[in-house]
Design a protein around this motif. Structure first.
Motif, PDB file in Angstrom:
ATOM      1  N   MET A  40       0.856  -1.184   0.000  1.00  0.00           N
ATOM      2  CA  MET A  40       0.000   0.000   0.000  1.00  0.00           C
ATOM      3  C   MET A  40       0.898   1.243   0.000  1.00  0.00           C
ATOM      4  SD  MET A  40      -2.895  -1.568   0.009  1.00  0.00           S
ATOM      5  CE  MET A  40      -4.102  -0.306   0.394  1.00  0.00           C
ATOM      6  N   ALA A  41       1.288   1.666  -1.176  1.00  0.00           N
ATOM      7  CA  ALA A  41       2.257   2.754  -1.312  1.00  0.00           C
ATOM      8  C   ALA A  41       1.769   4.054  -0.683  1.00  0.00           C
ATOM      9  CB  ALA A  41       2.589   2.970  -2.781  1.00  0.00           C
ATOM     10  N   LYS A  42       0.455   4.276  -0.681  1.00  0.00           N
ATOM     11  CA  LYS A  42      -0.080   5.538  -0.168  1.00  0.00           C
ATOM     12  C   LYS A  42       0.061   5.663   1.345  1.00  0.00           C
ATOM     13  CE  LYS A  42      -3.442   6.374  -3.871  1.00  0.00           C
ATOM     14  NZ  LYS A  42      -4.873   6.594  -4.197  1.00  0.00           N
ATOM     15  N   THR A  43       0.137   4.539   2.038  1.00  0.00           N
ATOM     16  CA  THR A  43       0.210   4.595   3.496  1.00  0.00           C
ATOM     17  C   THR A  43       1.564   4.163   4.044  1.00  0.00           C
ATOM     18  OG1 THR A  43      -0.769   2.363   3.639  1.00  0.00           O
ATOM     19  CG2 THR A  43      -2.269   4.251   3.805  1.00  0.00           C
ATOM     20  N   ALA A  44       2.373   3.491   3.241  1.00  0.00           N
ATOM     21  CA  ALA A  44       3.667   3.010   3.724  1.00  0.00           C
ATOM     22  C   ALA A  44       4.551   4.190   4.150  1.00  0.00           C
ATOM     23  CB  ALA A  44       4.367   2.193   2.646  1.00  0.00           C
ATOM     24  N   ILE A  45       5.063   4.123   5.360  1.00  0.00           N
ATOM     25  CA  ILE A  45       5.883   5.191   5.923  1.00  0.00           C
ATOM     26  C   ILE A  45       7.348   4.937   5.600  1.00  0.00           C
ATOM     27  CG2 ILE A  45       6.641   6.275   8.075  1.00  0.00           C
ATOM     28  CD1 ILE A  45       3.860   5.555   9.232  1.00  0.00           C
ATOM     29  N   THR A  46       8.038   5.980   5.166  1.00  0.00           N
ATOM     30  CA  THR A  46       9.466   5.876   4.898  1.00  0.00           C
ATOM     31  C   THR A  46      10.192   6.901   5.759  1.00  0.00           C
ATOM     32  OG1 THR A  46       9.094   5.166   2.618  1.00  0.00           O
ATOM     33  CG2 THR A  46      11.286   6.004   3.163  1.00  0.00           C
ATOM     34  N   THR A  47      11.063   6.424   6.616  1.00  0.00           N
ATOM     35  CA  THR A  47      11.808   7.283   7.532  1.00  0.00           C
ATOM     36  C   THR A  47      13.235   7.426   7.023  1.00  0.00           C
ATOM     37  OG1 THR A  47      10.458   6.482   9.371  1.00  0.00           O
ATOM     38  CG2 THR A  47      12.526   7.601   9.933  1.00  0.00           C
ATOM     39  N   GLY A  51      20.759  12.247  10.313  1.00  0.00           N
ATOM     40  CA  GLY A  51      21.075  12.284  11.736  1.00  0.00           C
ATOM     41  C   GLY A  51      21.221  10.918  12.373  1.00  0.00           C
ATOM     42  N   LEU A  52      21.204   9.874  11.560  1.00  0.00           N
ATOM     43  CA  LEU A  52      21.276   8.505  12.082  1.00  0.00           C
ATOM     44  C   LEU A  52      22.513   7.769  11.576  1.00  0.00           C
ATOM     45  CD1 LEU A  52      17.598   7.261  11.551  1.00  0.00           C
ATOM     46  CD2 LEU A  52      18.543   8.462  13.544  1.00  0.00           C
ATOM     47  N   THR A  53      22.924   6.789  12.324  1.00  0.00           N
ATOM     48  CA  THR A  53      23.807   5.744  11.830  1.00  0.00           C
ATOM     49  C   THR A  53      22.915   4.538  11.613  1.00  0.00           C
ATOM     50  OG1 THR A  53      25.728   6.565  13.052  1.00  0.00           O
ATOM     51  CG2 THR A  53      25.768   4.254  12.363  1.00  0.00           C
ATOM     52  N   ALA A  54      22.788   4.076  10.393  1.00  0.00           N
ATOM     53  CA  ALA A  54      21.828   3.018  10.088  1.00  0.00           C
ATOM     54  C   ALA A  54      22.343   2.120   8.980  1.00  0.00           C
ATOM     55  CB  ALA A  54      20.484   3.622   9.680  1.00  0.00           C
ATOM     56  N   GLY A  55      22.035   0.849   9.068  1.00  0.00           N
ATOM     57  CA  GLY A  55      22.422  -0.095   8.029  1.00  0.00           C
ATOM     58  C   GLY A  55      22.550  -1.506   8.568  1.00  0.00           C
ATOM     59  N   GLU A  56      22.932  -2.400   7.686  1.00  0.00           N
ATOM     60  CA  GLU A  56      23.068  -3.812   8.042  1.00  0.00           C
ATOM     61  C   GLU A  56      24.340  -4.039   8.838  1.00  0.00           C
ATOM     62  OE1 GLU A  56      23.059  -8.206   5.849  1.00  0.00           O
ATOM     63  OE2 GLU A  56      22.194  -6.454   4.850  1.00  0.00           O
ATOM     64  N   HIS A  92      12.402  -7.131   6.752  1.00  0.00           N
ATOM     65  CA  HIS A  92      12.287  -6.466   5.449  1.00  0.00           C
ATOM     66  C   HIS A  92      12.110  -4.973   5.686  1.00  0.00           C
ATOM     67  CE1 HIS A  92       7.607  -6.723   5.258  1.00  0.00           C
ATOM     68  NE2 HIS A  92       8.043  -6.765   6.509  1.00  0.00           N
ATOM     69  N   GLU A  93      11.690  -4.220   4.674  1.00  0.00           N
ATOM     70  CA  GLU A  93      11.738  -2.754   4.747  1.00  0.00           C
ATOM     71  C   GLU A  93      10.899  -2.180   5.879  1.00  0.00           C
ATOM     72  OE1 GLU A  93      13.074   0.781   4.462  1.00  0.00           O
ATOM     73  OE2 GLU A  93      13.909  -0.868   3.293  1.00  0.00           O
ATOM     74  N   TYR A  94       9.765  -2.759   6.149  1.00  0.00           N
ATOM     75  CA  TYR A  94       8.910  -2.251   7.233  1.00  0.00           C
ATOM     76  C   TYR A  94       9.627  -2.330   8.583  1.00  0.00           C
ATOM     77  CZ  TYR A  94       5.202  -2.700  10.796  1.00  0.00           C
ATOM     78  OH  TYR A  94       4.436  -2.607  11.933  1.00  0.00           O
ATOM     79  N   ILE A  95      10.257  -3.453   8.864  1.00  0.00           N
ATOM     80  CA  ILE A  95      10.956  -3.619  10.140  1.00  0.00           C
ATOM     81  C   ILE A  95      12.167  -2.685  10.208  1.00  0.00           C
ATOM     82  CG2 ILE A  95      12.220  -5.244  11.591  1.00  0.00           C
ATOM     83  CD1 ILE A  95       9.185  -5.672  11.556  1.00  0.00           C
ATOM     84  N   LYS A  96      12.866  -2.536   9.094  1.00  0.00           N
ATOM     85  CA  LYS A  96      13.984  -1.588   9.073  1.00  0.00           C
ATOM     86  C   LYS A  96      13.493  -0.173   9.365  1.00  0.00           C
ATOM     87  CE  LYS A  96      16.362  -4.271   5.481  1.00  0.00           C
ATOM     88  NZ  LYS A  96      16.823  -4.259   4.067  1.00  0.00           N
ATOM     89  N   ASP A  97      12.340   0.188   8.797  1.00  0.00           N
ATOM     90  CA  ASP A  97      11.822   1.527   9.012  1.00  0.00           C
ATOM     91  C   ASP A  97      11.420   1.729  10.476  1.00  0.00           C
ATOM     92  OD1 ASP A  97      10.973   3.855   6.962  1.00  0.00           O
ATOM     93  OD2 ASP A  97       9.685   3.897   8.737  1.00  0.00           O
ATOM     94  N   VAL A  98      10.860   0.702  11.099  1.00  0.00           N
ATOM     95  CA  VAL A  98      10.538   0.786  12.524  1.00  0.00           C
ATOM     96  C   VAL A  98      11.806   1.090  13.329  1.00  0.00           C
ATOM     97  CG1 VAL A  98       9.833  -0.570  14.544  1.00  0.00           C
ATOM     98  CG2 VAL A  98       8.457  -0.629  12.457  1.00  0.00           C
ATOM     99  N   CYS A  99      12.914   0.456  12.958  1.00  0.00           N
ATOM    100  CA  CYS A  99      14.187   0.732  13.634  1.00  0.00           C
ATOM    101  C   CYS A  99      14.577   2.200  13.473  1.00  0.00           C
ATOM    102  CB  CYS A  99      15.291  -0.163  13.081  1.00  0.00           C
ATOM    103  SG  CYS A  99      15.161  -1.908  13.539  1.00  0.00           S
ATOM    104  N   MET A 108      18.928   3.145  20.241  1.00  0.00           N
ATOM    105  CA  MET A 108      19.589   2.209  19.342  1.00  0.00           C
ATOM    106  C   MET A 108      18.604   1.056  19.140  1.00  0.00           C
ATOM    107  SD  MET A 108      22.834  -0.368  19.857  1.00  0.00           S
ATOM    108  CE  MET A 108      24.190   0.734  19.477  1.00  0.00           C
ATOM    109  N   ALA A 109      18.177   0.857  17.911  1.00  0.00           N
ATOM    110  CA  ALA A 109      17.230  -0.205  17.589  1.00  0.00           C
ATOM    111  C   ALA A 109      17.921  -1.253  16.737  1.00  0.00           C
ATOM    112  CB  ALA A 109      16.022   0.367  16.849  1.00  0.00           C
ATOM    113  N   ILE A 110      17.781  -2.507  17.118  1.00  0.00           N
ATOM    114  CA  ILE A 110      18.423  -3.617  16.403  1.00  0.00           C
ATOM    115  C   ILE A 110      17.385  -4.684  16.091  1.00  0.00           C
ATOM    116  CG2 ILE A 110      20.139  -5.450  16.515  1.00  0.00           C
ATOM    117  CD1 ILE A 110      21.810  -3.734  18.302  1.00  0.00           C
ATOM    118  N   ALA A 111      17.305  -5.057  14.817  1.00  0.00           N
ATOM    119  CA  ALA A 111      16.395  -6.114  14.366  1.00  0.00           C
ATOM    120  C   ALA A 111      17.207  -7.261  13.782  1.00  0.00           C
ATOM    121  CB  ALA A 111      15.420  -5.573  13.329  1.00  0.00           C
TER     122      ALA A 111
END
Length: 293
Positions: A40-47, A51-56, A92-99, A108-111
């Motif tokens: 659902m592209a219209k509601t999917a949140i992208t953060t 200001g973050l350190t983020a990645g795998e 996947h992308e949703y969980i990464k975005d929650v982080c 510090m969020a880790i999934a």
């Protein structure tokens, strides 16, 4: 002092390896898991990562290295830590975005990819097949150990594990309750519509109602009143079990959104309910801020 870019930092970590058990998923999925259905592209949140350190990242465990996603405020030291536990669809992308959302709030969020040994959920297109071939084969004991390893990694890499929280969705919501009883370090949890009862097997020897009385940190349960898979009588049973427990159990509570279905926070899916999702998120942040900051 110059900060090492994520790409360079990851190159300094131990390589992802196969081992005698075999890590099938050695990297995280890109985008959304196919079995999750239409996006659902219209509601999917992208953060964003400003200001973050983020990645795998790669987290050492007893039998190899486990892929995970980490997000935290840039240059933060001693940040409170929140472990983020995936839905059945993996990291996947949703969980990464929650982080990233949690990182924007100062954590510090880790999934960790908790199915890494069993398979790659991003390649599946059918939920029943995904459940039968991967999800049903993941032992609770393995999950507890992997979350312990994620917390240990956090403590060595800028996180404050004296302020440790955990949150999770669906499959991960159940894990929140279990891990809050498992780890003495947990100070708070937020469980999003995780099942509370179930059949006991060798891989799943206990369920939230079985461990409710011995939580190490209070848990906020965010549930949908229209969730066909989690009847309200099981919520009532969990409330009764918590009432018989210690201080952390008694301090736990539920918020039930009467008209919300299962997965009402999953903004990329048709199950998303904006009002319940936004209120639940604010309730979750307030809960963690109260317990961890």
């Amino acid at each position: 002092m110059n900060r090492i870019p994520d790409a360079d930092l990851n190159s300094l970590l131990p390589p992802l390896t196969l081992n005698r058990r075999g890590f099938i998923a050695t990297a995280l999925a890109t985008g959304f898991t196919l079995a999750a259905g239409p996006i659902m592209a219209k509601t999917a949140i992208t953060t964003d990562t400003n200001g973050l350190t983020a990645g795998e990242i790669s987290i050492p465990v007893s039998d190899g290295n486990m892929p995970a996603y980490r997000a935290m405020p840039a240059n933060a030291q001693n940040a409170p830590v929140i472990l983020v536990v995936q839905e059945i669809f993996g990291v996947h992308e949703y969980i990464k975005d929650v982080c990233r959302r949690l990182a924007k709030a100062g954590y510090m969020a880790i999934a960790p990819e908790l199915y890494a040994r069993q398979g790659d959920p991003s390649t599946y297109t059918e939920v029943p097949k995904l459940f039968a071939e991967i999800v049903s084969k993941v032992p609770d004991a393995q999950v507890m150990s992997d979350l312990d390893a994620a917390a240990a990694w956090a403590g060595k890499n800028g996180g404050n594990t004296q302020a440790l929280g955990i949150t999770g969705f669906c499959w991960g919501g159940r894990i929140v309750w279990l891990y809050s009883a498992h780890s003495p370090s947990v100070k708070a949890g937020v469980a999003w519509y995780g099942r509370l009862v179930g059949d006991k097997t060798n891989l799943t020897p206990s369920h939230p109602t079985d461990v409710a009385a011995k939580l190490n940190g209070p848990v906020l349960g965010l549930y949908g009143g229209a969730d066909a898979g989690i009847p309200q009588d099981t919520v009532d049973a969990m409330k009764a079990a918590l009432a018989q427990g210690d201080a952390a159990a008694k301090a736990s509570k539920f918020i039930v959104y009467p008209d919300a279905p299962h997965a009402f926070h999953a903004d990329y899916r048709p199950s998303y309910r904006e009002a319940a999702a936004k209120d639940g998120w604010q309730q979750a942040l307030a809960w963690f801020d109260q317990q961890l900051k």
